[in-house]
Write an enzyme that holds these catalytic residues in place. Structure first.
Site, PDB file in Angstrom:
ATOM      1  N   GLU A  17     -11.250  -8.590   7.587  1.00 21.93           N
ATOM      2  CA  GLU A  17     -10.725  -9.646   6.726  1.00 21.93           C
ATOM      3  C   GLU A  17     -10.347  -9.115   5.345  1.00 21.93           C
ATOM      4  OE1 GLU A  17     -13.690  -9.285   7.965  1.00 21.93           O
ATOM      5  OE2 GLU A  17     -15.251  -9.686   6.487  1.00 21.93           O
ATOM      6  N   ASN A  61      -0.472  -8.670   0.124  1.00 19.28           N
ATOM      7  CA  ASN A  61      -1.667  -9.498   0.369  1.00 19.28           C
ATOM      8  C   ASN A  61      -1.344 -10.894   0.895  1.00 19.28           C
ATOM      9  OD1 ASN A  61      -3.541  -7.522  -0.656  1.00 19.28           O
ATOM     10  ND2 ASN A  61      -2.835  -8.073  -2.706  1.00 19.28           N
ATOM     11  N   TYR A  99      -3.544   4.385   5.775  1.00 21.39           N
ATOM     12  CA  TYR A  99      -2.717   3.195   6.041  1.00 21.39           C
ATOM     13  C   TYR A  99      -1.370   3.248   5.307  1.00 21.39           C
ATOM     14  CZ  TYR A  99      -1.516  -1.835   6.030  1.00 21.39           C
ATOM     15  OH  TYR A  99      -0.883  -3.038   6.142  1.00 21.39           O
ATOM     16  N   CYS A 156       0.824  -1.225   0.000  1.00 13.57           N
ATOM     17  CA  CYS A 156       0.000   0.000   0.000  1.00 13.57           C
ATOM     18  C   CYS A 156       0.850   1.265   0.000  1.00 13.57           C
ATOM     19  CB  CYS A 156      -0.949   0.011   1.194  1.00 13.57           C
ATOM     20  SG  CYS A 156      -2.303  -1.156   0.997  1.00 13.57           S
TER      21      CYS A 156
HETATM   22  N1  LIG Z   1      -1.811  -9.553   6.015  1.00 13.94           N
HETATM   23  C1  LIG Z   1      -1.465  -8.812   4.982  1.00 13.94           C
HETATM   24  O1  LIG Z   1      -1.925  -9.037   3.860  1.00 13.94           O
HETATM   25  C2  LIG Z   1      -0.486  -7.666   5.142  1.00 13.94           C
HETATM   26  C3  LIG Z   1      -0.074  -6.991   3.992  1.00 13.94           C
HETATM   27  C4  LIG Z   1       0.809  -5.931   4.135  1.00 13.94           C
HETATM   28  C5  LIG Z   1       1.305  -5.590   5.384  1.00 13.94           C
HETATM   29  N2  LIG Z   1       0.873  -6.276   6.490  1.00 13.94           N
HETATM   30  C6  LIG Z   1       1.387  -5.846   7.798  1.00 13.94           C
HETATM   31  O2  LIG Z   1       1.858  -6.974   8.516  1.00 13.94           O
HETATM   32  C7  LIG Z   1       1.620  -6.787   9.922  1.00 13.94           C
HETATM   33  C8  LIG Z   1       0.812  -7.961  10.460  1.00 13.94           C
HETATM   34  O3  LIG Z   1      -0.422  -8.067   9.740  1.00 13.94           O
HETATM   35  P1  LIG Z   1      -1.510  -9.189  10.039  1.00 13.94           P
HETATM   36  O4  LIG Z   1      -2.134  -9.562   8.760  1.00 13.94           O
HETATM   37  O5  LIG Z   1      -0.901 -10.226  10.898  1.00 13.94           O
HETATM   38  O6  LIG Z   1      -2.582  -8.339  10.854  1.00 13.94           O
HETATM   39  P2  LIG Z   1      -3.387  -8.716  12.193  1.00 13.94           P
HETATM   40  O7  LIG Z   1      -4.406  -7.637  12.353  1.00 13.94           O
HETATM   41  O8  LIG Z   1      -3.835 -10.130  12.165  1.00 13.94           O
HETATM   42  O9  LIG Z   1      -2.267  -8.569  13.311  1.00 13.94           O
HETATM   43  C9  LIG Z   1      -1.870  -7.328  13.850  1.00 13.94           C
HETATM   44  C10 LIG Z   1      -1.859  -7.476  15.364  1.00 13.94           C
HETATM   45  O10 LIG Z   1      -1.407  -6.236  15.935  1.00 13.94           O
HETATM   46  C11 LIG Z   1      -2.112  -6.092  17.151  1.00 13.94           C
HETATM   47  N3  LIG Z   1      -2.113  -4.702  17.600  1.00 13.94           N
HETATM   48  C12 LIG Z   1      -2.809  -3.663  17.092  1.00 13.94           C
HETATM   49  N4  LIG Z   1      -2.605  -2.564  17.823  1.00 13.94           N
HETATM   50  C13 LIG Z   1      -1.761  -2.931  18.823  1.00 13.94           C
HETATM   51  C14 LIG Z   1      -1.200  -2.219  19.922  1.00 13.94           C
HETATM   52  N5  LIG Z   1      -1.482  -0.930  20.141  1.00 13.94           N
HETATM   53  N6  LIG Z   1      -0.385  -2.899  20.766  1.00 13.94           N
HETATM   54  C15 LIG Z   1      -0.116  -4.214  20.560  1.00 13.94           C
HETATM   55  N7  LIG Z   1      -0.624  -4.933  19.546  1.00 13.94           N
HETATM   56  C16 LIG Z   1      -1.434  -4.286  18.679  1.00 13.94           C
HETATM   57  C17 LIG Z   1      -3.515  -6.559  16.825  1.00 13.94           C
HETATM   58  O11 LIG Z   1      -4.254  -6.867  18.011  1.00 13.94           O
HETATM   59  C18 LIG Z   1      -3.259  -7.757  15.944  1.00 13.94           C
HETATM   60  O12 LIG Z   1      -3.270  -8.963  16.677  1.00 13.94           O
HETATM   61  C19 LIG Z   1       0.911  -5.426  10.048  1.00 13.94           C
HETATM   62  O13 LIG Z   1       1.872  -4.430  10.262  1.00 13.94           O
HETATM   63  C20 LIG Z   1       0.320  -5.228   8.677  1.00 13.94           C
HETATM   64  O14 LIG Z   1       0.105  -3.875   8.377  1.00 13.94           O
HETATM   65  C21 LIG Z   1      -0.009  -7.310   6.395  1.00 13.94           C
END
Ligand SMILES: NC(=O)c1ccc[n+]([C@@H]2O[C@H](COP(=O)([O-])OP(=O)(O)OC[C@H]3O[C@@H](n4cnc5c(N)ncnc54)[C@H](O)[C@@H]3O)[C@@H](O)[C@H]2O)c1
Length: 340
Positions: free
Chosen positions: A198, A185, A156, A127
């Site tokens: 989701e 993704n 974001y 993103c």
């Molecule tokens: N899944 C994807 O497709 C994707 C793509 C690009 C980037 N990312 C990045 O990867 C990382 C993990 O993504 P994910 O898919 O596992 O998301 P997710 O939402 O499953 O996990 C993120 C976790 O961070 C925790 N969190 C949020 N705020 C918090 C806080 N203040 N203190 C402590 N914990 C906190 C949430 O409770 C959650 O469990 C994120 O930074 C996300 O932006 C994910």
């Protein structure tokens, strides 16, 4: 370079360990023989997707500076997977909340530098890429320099781009070793599949399963289904994360599959796994994000000699099976639907 990669005796913090990628990373680190893992998340423990025996678990709000110092105390390595985020439906409606994740990464960096952490990982995102390079479904895959001139996803994406640069400047100014992955993704079992956060693969699996459970034989698709994306299976995401963290690659790196599909093709695959064919109802005013996006893997191949390679169908089979189990779809549902 002479920097020391992660060693078996290192004490490792995984921030966001109650979430999808963080939960898998804790398990992977443990299985790879790292015994000293601390797992932290803001969610109550009974909402974490995974619990791994032997891992120290703590519930802390890492937006708070004191909590980041508590979490990072005694750690050699920090993986920051914590963010307040979700799929397109969530990030388009919650821009301020997404940008507040800047507090998590900033305070974790401050703690890491102050407490002598050796290596720091930040999970950035596709993103960050400039929106005007993603306005056609016939995409030119995005290479790392396409993030500038900056025009990322509003909210974001801006937070991710700012936090990437914060990592860069902590490295340049203070000598903290930082590594940044731009995930494309990521999907797989043990992640969010309902509730509004989701993302497309899990949402489509859920809708296909729901159509079987309630007998509607219909599926709602956001947009016209011709928007394109690539989807990265969790095992590839973990492999890329650990290879990057152990490398000397200082610039942000794409960690993403280059297998490009339309959302309609994604639905085709899930229908074929389920053994059903559903009526498609297109919701043209739903959030869709950019029109087309793919990962250019030239640099990851050159730098790490590796790129994500798990096929979409293979990854979706595992994801579909897990979500079907969570939703209580009977194992013989396929046969029952075919008989109707
Ligand atoms: N899944 C994807 O497709 C994707 C793509 C690009 C980037 N990312 C990045 O990867 C990382 C993990 O993504 P994910 O898919 O596992 O998301 P997710 O939402 O499953 O996990 C993120 C976790 O961070 C925790 N969190 C949020 N705020 C918090 C806080 N203040 N203190 C402590 N914990 C906190 C949430 O409770 C959650 O469990 C994120 O930074 C996300 O932006 C994910």
């Amino acid at each position: 370079m002479t920097e020391t990669p992660i060693g078996a005796s290192d004490r490792i913090l995984v921030a966001g360990a109650g979430g999808f990628i963080g939960g898998h990373l804790v398990r992977e680190l443990t299985e790879r023989g790292f015994p000293n893992v601390r797992a932290v998340d803001i969610k109550p423990l009974d909402e974490w997707y995974q619990h791994v025996p032997g891992v120290e678990e703590r519930v802390l709000d890492l937006a708070e500076k004191d909590a980041c110092f508590q979490a990072s105390q005694g750690m050699d390595v920090v993986f920051n997977l914590a963010a307040d985020m979700g799929g397109m439906g969530f990030i388009e409606a919650n821009k301020a909340r997404c940008m507040l994740s800047v507090l998590i990464n900033t305070h974790l960096l401050m703690a890491a530098q102050d407490l002598g952490v050796r290596r720091f990982f930040f999970s950035s995102s596709a993103c960050v890429y400039a929106a005007d390079k993603q306005d056609s479904p016939e995409v030119t895959a995005l290479s790392e320099e396409d993030a500038y001139p900056a025009m990322p996803e509003d909210g974001y994406g801006w937070e991710k781009l700012f936090s990437e640069r914060m990592c860069r400047h902590y490295r340049e100014d203070f000598g903290l070793i930082t590594r940044v992955a731009r995930y494309h993704n990521v999907y797989g079992p043990y992640g969010t599949y309902d509730g509004g956060r989701e993302k497309a693969p899990a949402a489509i699996c859920r809708k296909v399963i729901q159509a079987q459970l309630d007998g509607t034989h219909a599926i709602e698709i956001w947009g016209d289904g011709e928007q394109t994306r690539s989807f990265t299976y969790i095992d590839d995401c973990l492999e890329g994360t650990l290879r990057l963290m152990n490398s000397d690659v200082v610039e942000p790196l794409n960690v993403g599959s280059s297998e490009l599909v339309t959302i309609n093709q994604l639905v085709d695959i899930v229908e074929s796994i389920a053994g059903v064919s559903l009526e498609r109802r297109y919701k043209l005013d739903a959030p869709q994000g950019v029109r087309g996006r793919n990962s250019d893997n030239t640099r990851i191949l050159a730098e790490l000699g590796w790129e994500p390679s798990i096929g979409l169908r293979t990854g979706l089979e595992a994801t579909y099976a897990w979500i079907a189990e969570q939703m209580g779809l009977p194992a013989d549902a396929k046969a029952a639907v075919a008989a109707r």
